[in-house]
Design an enzyme around this catalytic site. Sequence first.
Site, PDB file in Angstrom:
ATOM      1  N   ILE A  87      -1.832   7.833   1.578  1.00  0.00           N
ATOM      2  CA  ILE A  87      -3.202   7.756   1.038  1.00  0.00           C
ATOM      3  C   ILE A  87      -3.613   6.288   0.891  1.00  0.00           C
ATOM      4  O   ILE A  87      -2.891   5.524   0.248  1.00  0.00           O
ATOM      5  CB  ILE A  87      -3.294   8.398  -0.369  1.00  0.00           C
ATOM      6  N   GLU A 111       0.827  -1.218   0.000  1.00  0.00           N
ATOM      7  CA  GLU A 111       0.000   0.000   0.000  1.00  0.00           C
ATOM      8  C   GLU A 111       0.861   1.269   0.000  1.00  0.00           C
ATOM      9  O   GLU A 111       0.534   2.264  -0.655  1.00  0.00           O
ATOM     10  CB  GLU A 111      -0.910  -0.014   1.239  1.00  0.00           C
ATOM     11  N   LYS A 132       4.677   4.119 -10.032  1.00  0.00           N
ATOM     12  CA  LYS A 132       3.409   4.123  -9.287  1.00  0.00           C
ATOM     13  C   LYS A 132       2.226   3.941 -10.233  1.00  0.00           C
ATOM     14  O   LYS A 132       1.264   3.235  -9.915  1.00  0.00           O
ATOM     15  CB  LYS A 132       3.291   5.428  -8.492  1.00  0.00           C
TER      16      LYS A 132
HETATM   17  N1  HSE Z   1      10.129  10.321  -3.588  1.00  0.00           N
HETATM   18  C1  HSE Z   1       8.757   9.946  -3.494  1.00  0.00           C
HETATM   19  C2  HSE Z   1       7.893  11.172  -3.727  1.00  0.00           C
HETATM   20  C3  HSE Z   1       8.505   9.324  -2.143  1.00  0.00           C
HETATM   21  O1  HSE Z   1       8.429  12.293  -3.658  1.00  0.00           O
HETATM   22  O2  HSE Z   1       6.711  11.038  -3.984  1.00  0.00           O
HETATM   23  C4  HSE Z   1       7.158   8.685  -1.989  1.00  0.00           C
HETATM   24  O3  HSE Z   1       6.990   7.606  -2.855  1.00  0.00           O
END
Ligand code: HSE
Length: 396
Positions: free
Chosen positions: A131, A124, A200
Amino acid sequence: MVNAAILGFGVVGSGVAEVLTGQGDGVRKKADELIALKYILDVRQFPDSPFASCFVQDFSVIEQDPEVGVVIETIGGVGAALDFTERALKAGKSVVTSNKELVATHGPRLLQLAAEHGAVYLFEASVGGGIPILRPLSDCMAANEILEICGILNGTANYIFTRMVQDGIPFDQALKGAQANGYAEQDPTADVEGQDTCRKLCILSSIAFGWHLRPDQVPTRGITRITLADEAYAAACDRRIKLLGRAIAQPDGKVCAYVEPHFVSLQDPLAGVEDVFNAITVKGNATGDVMFYGRGAGKLPTASAVVADVIAAARQLERASYRPWAPNRPECIASLDELDSQWYVRLAKGELEGERLTIPQAQPGESGWLTPAMTRPQLEAKLAGREVLAVIRVLD
Ligand code: HSE
């Protein structure tokens, strides 16, 4: 009671230790009746840490300890993290991670390995920091066909844009602030060149569409060339610049996925997402748009998501797991070259078809334009031979 081991004592790992044991400021002791922190693996020594007695440097100590039920991987990358994850799962231990690179690249195999050994692999915290997004997408929206995912998925990039606009500081100075706050990756190239957003997006898409979308299949552009002038041109047409990851399901079943900075209308809620916050809009065929919003990076928000997974793994091993991802489907990837968009173009001189944008601080001869909708190849044909300073897609 389940014993846990943390791999890596960096920003996230140390936050997880604090949240698990209730030692962090403002952290409620919730997990400590269920989970005991037994080991922390790190090559460094931390003699003054409140967790000093937990430190080990040899992963086999954790691997061979039958009392360890959950391994928390916060090392990052796909080197030691992959090796230790595989070994932990093969030893029947569940693994929880915030490591988006590992999940996006090797997720299907690791999910399979977990299932084969009666364990779970949960991640997650790999998307959207604190979130809750993966479990709601996987479970609560399960009745939907997902039509589109569109999100601000990198806290560092969004923090940089916010500081540029609100404080008028240049890109490099804003990046230093993100690093000082613990938002950026060890090597912030992945944040500012879009790879972190890409990973992501691949995790979200793989859950949403049920087959593994790989990062190398997603055209990705970063934000390093965006200047204060581009921000000013965006403001001149009531827009903000945001780095977005998008995955759009096509009527023929293909998916068009990409990562790029966009001009976003001030009327779109994504335009109002500031600082380290992330926001993800998921369009389901039954729900319409559903939006998820919160802190996308940082020690405690990320640790919160990790520890929630540790609790889920400890409570109900089988019910906690994600559905397996089918193998990659190259035939289901739509070409980005076919996506029509309006474009913002900044020219060193000359004119272009479309709406002319003006800003008081424009350099002599320079101009900003919003073009009619067209594909990128069509735009590139129009711009051939011109001195182009910037091109940014406009979100429709
Ligand atoms: N480096 C990532 C960001 C950390 O700034 O979103 C969180 O995944």
